[in-house]
Design a protein around this motif. Structure first.
Motif, PDB file in Angstrom:
ATOM      1  N   ALA A   1       0.836  -1.208   0.000  1.00  0.00           N
ATOM      2  CA  ALA A   1       0.000   0.000   0.000  1.00  0.00           C
ATOM      3  C   ALA A   1       0.861   1.244   0.000  1.00  0.00           C
ATOM      4  CB  ALA A   1      -0.926   0.001   1.215  1.00  0.00           C
ATOM      5  N   ALA A   2       1.987   1.191   0.717  1.00  0.00           N
ATOM      6  CA  ALA A   2       2.913   2.330   0.735  1.00  0.00           C
ATOM      7  C   ALA A   2       3.743   2.382  -0.547  1.00  0.00           C
ATOM      8  CB  ALA A   2       3.823   2.240   1.953  1.00  0.00           C
ATOM      9  N   MET A   3       4.121   1.217  -1.057  1.00  0.00           N
ATOM     10  CA  MET A   3       5.020   1.160  -2.215  1.00  0.00           C
ATOM     11  C   MET A   3       4.366   1.660  -3.497  1.00  0.00           C
ATOM     12  SD  MET A   3       6.894  -2.209  -3.846  1.00  0.00           S
ATOM     13  CE  MET A   3       7.531  -2.668  -2.239  1.00  0.00           C
ATOM     14  N   TYR A   4       3.088   1.307  -3.722  1.00  0.00           N
ATOM     15  CA  TYR A   4       2.461   1.570  -5.012  1.00  0.00           C
ATOM     16  C   TYR A   4       1.584   2.816  -5.037  1.00  0.00           C
ATOM     17  CZ  TYR A   4       4.029  -3.139  -6.106  1.00  0.00           C
ATOM     18  OH  TYR A   4       4.798  -4.254  -6.323  1.00  0.00           O
ATOM     19  N   THR A   5       1.442   3.518  -3.921  1.00  0.00           N
ATOM     20  CA  THR A   5       0.618   4.719  -3.895  1.00  0.00           C
ATOM     21  C   THR A   5       1.255   5.821  -4.732  1.00  0.00           C
ATOM     22  OG1 THR A   5      -0.159   4.176  -1.677  1.00  0.00           O
ATOM     23  CG2 THR A   5      -0.473   6.443  -2.408  1.00  0.00           C
ATOM     24  N   ASP A   6       0.499   6.338  -5.710  1.00  0.00           N
ATOM     25  CA  ASP A   6       0.966   7.443  -6.568  1.00  0.00           C
ATOM     26  C   ASP A   6       2.332   7.129  -7.176  1.00  0.00           C
ATOM     27  OD1 ASP A   6      -1.299   8.953  -5.948  1.00  0.00           O
ATOM     28  OD2 ASP A   6      -0.369   9.718  -4.124  1.00  0.00           O
ATOM     29  N   ARG A   7       2.523   5.905  -7.603  1.00  0.00           N
ATOM     30  CA  ARG A   7       3.809   5.494  -8.171  1.00  0.00           C
ATOM     31  C   ARG A   7       3.614   5.038  -9.616  1.00  0.00           C
ATOM     32  NH1 ARG A   7       6.125   0.327  -8.570  1.00  0.00           N
ATOM     33  NH2 ARG A   7       8.391   0.299  -8.784  1.00  0.00           N
TER      34      ARG A   7
ATOM     35  N   PHE B   1      -7.483  -1.119  -2.664  1.00  0.00           N
ATOM     36  CA  PHE B   1      -6.731   0.129  -2.800  1.00  0.00           C
ATOM     37  C   PHE B   1      -5.421  -0.118  -3.539  1.00  0.00           C
ATOM     38  CE2 PHE B   1      -3.298   2.777  -1.056  1.00  0.00           C
ATOM     39  CZ  PHE B   1      -3.725   4.031  -1.469  1.00  0.00           C
ATOM     40  N   ILE B   2      -4.750  -1.219  -3.222  1.00  0.00           N
ATOM     41  CA  ILE B   2      -3.505  -1.578  -3.910  1.00  0.00           C
ATOM     42  C   ILE B   2      -3.786  -1.843  -5.390  1.00  0.00           C
ATOM     43  CG2 ILE B   2      -1.702  -3.339  -4.080  1.00  0.00           C
ATOM     44  CD1 ILE B   2      -1.928  -3.618  -1.008  1.00  0.00           C
ATOM     45  N   VAL B   3      -4.875  -2.558  -5.675  1.00  0.00           N
ATOM     46  CA  VAL B   3      -5.254  -2.834  -7.065  1.00  0.00           C
ATOM     47  C   VAL B   3      -5.389  -1.522  -7.840  1.00  0.00           C
ATOM     48  CG1 VAL B   3      -7.045  -3.760  -8.568  1.00  0.00           C
ATOM     49  CG2 VAL B   3      -6.402  -5.008  -6.500  1.00  0.00           C
ATOM     50  N   LYS B   4      -6.141  -0.593  -7.282  1.00  0.00           N
ATOM     51  CA  LYS B   4      -6.354   0.683  -7.980  1.00  0.00           C
ATOM     52  C   LYS B   4      -5.047   1.444  -8.166  1.00  0.00           C
ATOM     53  CE  LYS B   4      -8.986   4.996  -7.856  1.00  0.00           C
ATOM     54  NZ  LYS B   4      -9.983   5.804  -7.131  1.00  0.00           N
TER      55      LYS B   4
ATOM     56  N   ILE C   1      -2.926  -0.239 -10.974  1.00  0.00           N
ATOM     57  CA  ILE C   1      -3.510  -0.037 -12.303  1.00  0.00           C
ATOM     58  C   ILE C   1      -3.401   1.432 -12.716  1.00  0.00           C
ATOM     59  CG2 ILE C   1      -5.585  -0.268 -13.696  1.00  0.00           C
ATOM     60  CD1 ILE C   1      -4.149  -2.889 -12.776  1.00  0.00           C
ATOM     61  N   LYS C   2      -3.589   2.344 -11.793  1.00  0.00           N
ATOM     62  CA  LYS C   2      -3.425   3.765 -12.088  1.00  0.00           C
ATOM     63  C   LYS C   2      -1.995   4.053 -12.512  1.00  0.00           C
ATOM     64  CE  LYS C   2      -3.972   8.371 -10.038  1.00  0.00           C
ATOM     65  NZ  LYS C   2      -4.315   9.122  -8.782  1.00  0.00           N
ATOM     66  N   GLY C   3      -1.026   3.397 -11.862  1.00  0.00           N
ATOM     67  CA  GLY C   3       0.383   3.573 -12.238  1.00  0.00           C
ATOM     68  C   GLY C   3       0.684   3.078 -13.636  1.00  0.00           C
ATOM     69  N   HIS C   4      -0.153   2.189 -14.160  1.00  0.00           N
ATOM     70  CA  HIS C   4      -0.010   1.684 -15.528  1.00  0.00           C
ATOM     71  C   HIS C   4      -0.912   2.445 -16.514  1.00  0.00           C
ATOM     72  CE1 HIS C   4       1.917  -1.717 -13.496  1.00  0.00           C
ATOM     73  NE2 HIS C   4       2.375  -2.089 -14.665  1.00  0.00           N
ATOM     74  N   ARG C   5      -1.494   3.549 -16.077  1.00  0.00           N
ATOM     75  CA  ARG C   5      -2.392   4.380 -16.884  1.00  0.00           C
ATOM     76  C   ARG C   5      -3.648   3.610 -17.299  1.00  0.00           C
ATOM     77  NH1 ARG C   5      -0.652   5.355 -21.522  1.00  0.00           N
ATOM     78  NH2 ARG C   5       1.118   3.927 -21.534  1.00  0.00           N
ATOM     79  N   GLY C   6      -4.048   2.674 -16.449  1.00  0.00           N
ATOM     80  CA  GLY C   6      -5.256   1.905 -16.712  1.00  0.00           C
ATOM     81  C   GLY C   6      -6.378   2.289 -15.771  1.00  0.00           C
ATOM     82  N   THR C   7      -7.467   1.534 -15.832  1.00  0.00           N
ATOM     83  CA  THR C   7      -8.624   1.791 -14.978  1.00  0.00           C
ATOM     84  C   THR C   7      -9.093   0.482 -14.358  1.00  0.00           C
ATOM     85  OG1 THR C   7     -10.192   1.511 -16.809  1.00  0.00           O
ATOM     86  CG2 THR C   7      -9.398   3.749 -16.377  1.00  0.00           C
ATOM     87  N   VAL C   8      -9.776   0.588 -13.228  1.00  0.00           N
ATOM     88  CA  VAL C   8     -10.406  -0.565 -12.608  1.00  0.00           C
ATOM     89  C   VAL C   8     -11.777  -0.133 -12.100  1.00  0.00           C
ATOM     90  CG1 VAL C   8      -9.238  -0.112 -10.400  1.00  0.00           C
ATOM     91  CG2 VAL C   8     -10.232  -2.369 -10.839  1.00  0.00           C
ATOM     92  N   THR C   9     -12.784  -0.949 -12.358  1.00  0.00           N
ATOM     93  CA  THR C   9     -14.152  -0.626 -11.947  1.00  0.00           C
ATOM     94  C   THR C   9     -14.760  -1.822 -11.217  1.00  0.00           C
ATOM     95  OG1 THR C   9     -15.055  -1.406 -14.065  1.00  0.00           O
ATOM     96  CG2 THR C   9     -14.503   0.950 -13.892  1.00  0.00           C
TER      97      THR C   9
END
Length: 272
Positions: free
Chosen positions: A95-101, A225-228, A231-239
């Motif tokens: 959760a800390a590693m992938y936030t806004d990364r 939260f980690i999933v999102k 995926i956001k870091g890969h310029r993707g989306t999750v719904t």
């Protein structure tokens, strides 16, 4: 209406607006504090419970001469407790590693193969029969990304599907490429589902449905939260979507940048 009356009315409206904003901010702060408190309670439970179990089994093994079959059962349970501890620690760290990364150096990877490997990991972790998961997709689907991060996201999504399934786990995992150069992963379960009021919040940090006292499913509120974040870091989306309580849930990941498969032998050459 006089000038002074207009000024007085505007002042009252501004005051009312300000009061409403203060109340909304306070409610938001209360909800955040409640989620953080629930997170601390959940993590404490997820850490202390397997530690207490491990201590009990170790003490029993030391003090009693047990049959070999019973010792094997103890070792298997202890391994499960260690896996549970490891999953909790990894979720907190991830959760800390992938936030806004954002992904800095995306590498070619086979997303379909990554998903199938994630299914195997999840099935073994939860000791499920092969038929618990149904994979529907190609043998290979290539794109660029961070393989470790994407596997973390997919495993968290699959783990969530298992955790919120009913007595019989039935999860359909679909992988496909659309006509716009995007890869899609859809994870559909037949579990307890959720009301529409929860759908917009399930990817928030610490968010879990229900109270800690009544909740029957373990976790920290960090998995989705980690999933999102990944995926956001890969310029993707999750719904997320659901048929309502008892109606199961469907999570859909979309990732850009589908590539043509590499020439035969190219991957082996890179490894060599």
């Amino acid at each position: 209406m006089s000038y002074l009356a207009n000024v007085g009315l505007r002042a009252k409206l501004l005051g009312a607006f300000g009061l409403v904003m203060i109340v909304l901010l306070l409610l938001r702060e209360v909800r955040l504090n409640e989620r953080q408190s629930n997170f601390v309670s959940a993590v404490t439970h997820e850490l202390k419970t397997p530690v207490a179990s491990l201590r009990l089994y170790l003490d029993t093994l030391q003090m009693r001469d047990l049959p070999e079959e019973k010792r094997d059962d103890f070792y298997q349970t202890m391994r499960q407790d260690l896996d549970r501890l490891n999953a909790t620690i990894n979720n907190v760290l991830n959760a800390a590693m992938y936030t806004d990364r954002p992904v800095v150096d995306p590498q070619p990877l086979d997303f379909a193969r990554l998903v199938r490997r994630s299914i195997d990991l999840t099935r073994k972790r939860h000791q499920l029969a092969p038929e618990a998961f149904h994979y529907d997709g190609p043998e290979g689907l290539h794109l660029r990304g961070d393989a470790q991060a994407l596997e973390t996201a997919v495993v968290n999504l699959l783990d969530n599907a298992v955790k919120y399934s009913k007595d019989k786990v039935e999860v359909t995992v679909q992988v496909a490429a659309d006509g716009d150069g995007q890869a899609q992963l859809r994870v559909k379960d037949k579990g307890i589902g959720m009301s529409r009021s929860h759908l917009r919040f399930v990817f928030n940090r610490f968010y879990r449905i229900g109270s800690e006292v009544r909740r029957s499913h373990t976790g920290t509120g960090l998995g989705l939260f980690i999933v999102k974040s990944v995926i956001k870091g890969h310029r993707g989306t999750v719904t997320a979507d659901s048929g309502g309580p008892e109606g199961g849930s469907t999570f859909t990941i979309t990732l850009p940048g589908v590539m043509d498969p590499p020439p035969a032998g190219a991957e082996a050459t890179r490894r060599g």
